[in-house]
Design a protein around this motif. Structure first.
Motif, PDB file in Angstrom:
ATOM      1  N   ARG A 187      25.781  -0.746 -21.019  1.00  0.00           N
ATOM      2  CA  ARG A 187      25.101   0.514 -21.295  1.00  0.00           C
ATOM      3  C   ARG A 187      25.936   1.413 -22.206  1.00  0.00           C
ATOM      4  O   ARG A 187      27.162   1.410 -22.169  1.00  0.00           O
ATOM      5  CB  ARG A 187      24.813   1.267 -19.993  1.00  0.00           C
ATOM      6  N   ALA A 217      16.775   1.553 -21.283  1.00  0.00           N
ATOM      7  CA  ALA A 217      18.219   1.582 -21.508  1.00  0.00           C
ATOM      8  C   ALA A 217      18.553   1.283 -22.962  1.00  0.00           C
ATOM      9  O   ALA A 217      17.944   0.408 -23.597  1.00  0.00           O
ATOM     10  CB  ALA A 217      18.908   0.576 -20.603  1.00  0.00           C
ATOM     11  N   HIS A 268      19.395   6.667 -23.197  1.00  0.00           N
ATOM     12  CA  HIS A 268      18.170   5.866 -23.141  1.00  0.00           C
ATOM     13  C   HIS A 268      17.236   6.283 -24.274  1.00  0.00           C
ATOM     14  O   HIS A 268      17.573   7.138 -25.093  1.00  0.00           O
ATOM     15  CB  HIS A 268      17.496   5.978 -21.765  1.00  0.00           C
TER      16      HIS A 268
END
Length: 371
Positions: free
Chosen positions: A140, A56, A99
């Motif tokens: 994220r 991530a 990612h």
């Protein structure tokens, strides 16, 4: 000026369909290294400092570790720990997560850092975004439609590459060489100010492809405006013809208000509506902005170039980035009147300008120049 055809708005307003087929080198060229900071002063961070594929990429307190050291390369990649910033599953959807992944040269690993501090994936034409506008550690990162909000603004290291302060591959001196007799309305500053509306323009692929696309756009613009001389369509008898009353919104600025204007000579009420919606400018009610504001005029030209296929099968942007060649840009702009032998002299005029402009920029014109 040539007769204008009925340019329909073939793409949804604001959409930008781009494809990148460039193969990237194994290591970034002309890269600058450092932290990328954004919302709440926090940094783009690789979770756990892991170099594993699929790790991530998140927002986190800036700490100066290797997990926050990013190489922003002039080849379009952004790298850390030897891997690339990557859009998961090659997605172009809002909310697609970011990612780390092996650098493979995919379009989902291409990024453009704009002067407005956006970091844009040209394939999706979407911005690097902090999910939910949440500044908490470990939030994220994703891609999302560019909104200009604080959770999409970043301070990144300079690429260290060539070009101009605006990031455009054409310098002001080269622009002036291309258009020695241009109208002062068509200013270089107006053009560079408009570039942020479509950050993938002349910014995808190799330096050669970027310069070829810039030359192709400017060559077509040269033909449409008589060398950047004409701001408005010269045949005033055509002016009342560009109102399609079949559109629900009609022609609020008047029957004769939607004549050709600007570098691509935008015409018809539905095109003013579509371009205005895409750019966030009310051109349907105030089409005169295109002839009074240099940046707006250039933006309408870039709107057509990047989002519309016209009588062709692809946008002019796609034609140049995907290697279809300059001839396909002619087809998308005026193919129904010029291509397939209809008006070879007009086609030759465009090709001659393209060859001249690529010569000024020092690149080959490539193949497939005619339509």
């Amino acid at each position: 000026m040539k007769v204008r055809w009925r340019r329909a708005a073939y793409a949804a307003a604001g959409s930008l369909l781009v494809g990148l087929l460039s193969v990237l080198p194994a290591s970034p060229a002309a890269a600058a290294t450092g932290q990328i900071s954004g919302l709440a002063g926090k940094c783009v961070d690789v979770a756990g400092a892991s170099a594993a594929n699929g790790t991530a990429v998140q927002l986190y307190d800036c700490n100066g570790t290797a997990a926050q050291q990013w190489n922003v390369g002039s080849d379009g990649t952004i790298r850390a720990l030897g891997k690339c910033l990557d859009v998961s599953n090659n997605s172009t959807a809002d909310g697609a997560q970011i990612h780390l992944w092996d650098c493979v040269g995919g379009a989902n690993q291409q990024w453009v850092v704009t002067a407005a501090r956006d970091i844009v994936n040209p394939q999706a034409n979407k911005c690097l975004d902090v999910s939910g506008n949440n500044s908490a550690n470990a939030t994220r990162l994703q891609i999302w439609t560019c909104t200009g909000a604080a959770n999409q603004k970043w301070t990144a290291p300079a690429t260290g590459g060539g070009g101009t302060p605006s990031g455009f591959v054409v310098t002001e001196a080269q622009f002036n060489q291309m258009f020695p007799g241009r109208n002062s309305f068509y200013s270089y500053g107006g053009l560079t100010a408009a570039l942020g509306a479509y950050p993938a323009f002349a910014n995808a692929g190799s330096d050669t492809v970027k310069k070829q696309e810039a030359a192709a756009f400017l060559a077509n613009v040269n033909h449409e405006t008589g060398g950047l001389v004409h701001i408005v369509e010269q045949n005033t008898a055509n002016y009342p013809h560009y109102c399609d009353w079949g559109q629900s919104y009609g022609c609020p600025a008047g029957q004769a208000a939607y004549y050709g204007r600007g570098p691509i000579q935008l015409s018809w009420n539905f095109n003013y509506k579509a371009a205005g919606d895409a750019l966030g400018i009310d051109l349907l009610n105030n089409p005169w902005l295109v002839q009074n504001d240099s940046s707006v005029a250039w933006k309408t030209g870039l709107w057509y170039w990047n989002t519309q296929s016209g009588p062709g099968t692809m946008t002019p942007h796609n034609a140049m980035v995907n290697g279809a060649g300059f001839g396909q840009t002619i087809r998308s702009i005026n193919g129904s009147l010029e291509c397939d032998g209809r008006n070879p002299a007009q086609v030759q005029s465009r090709v001659d300008a393209y060859n001249r402009f690529t010569g000024i920029l020092g690149v080959s014109p490539g193949a497939n120049l005619y339509c």
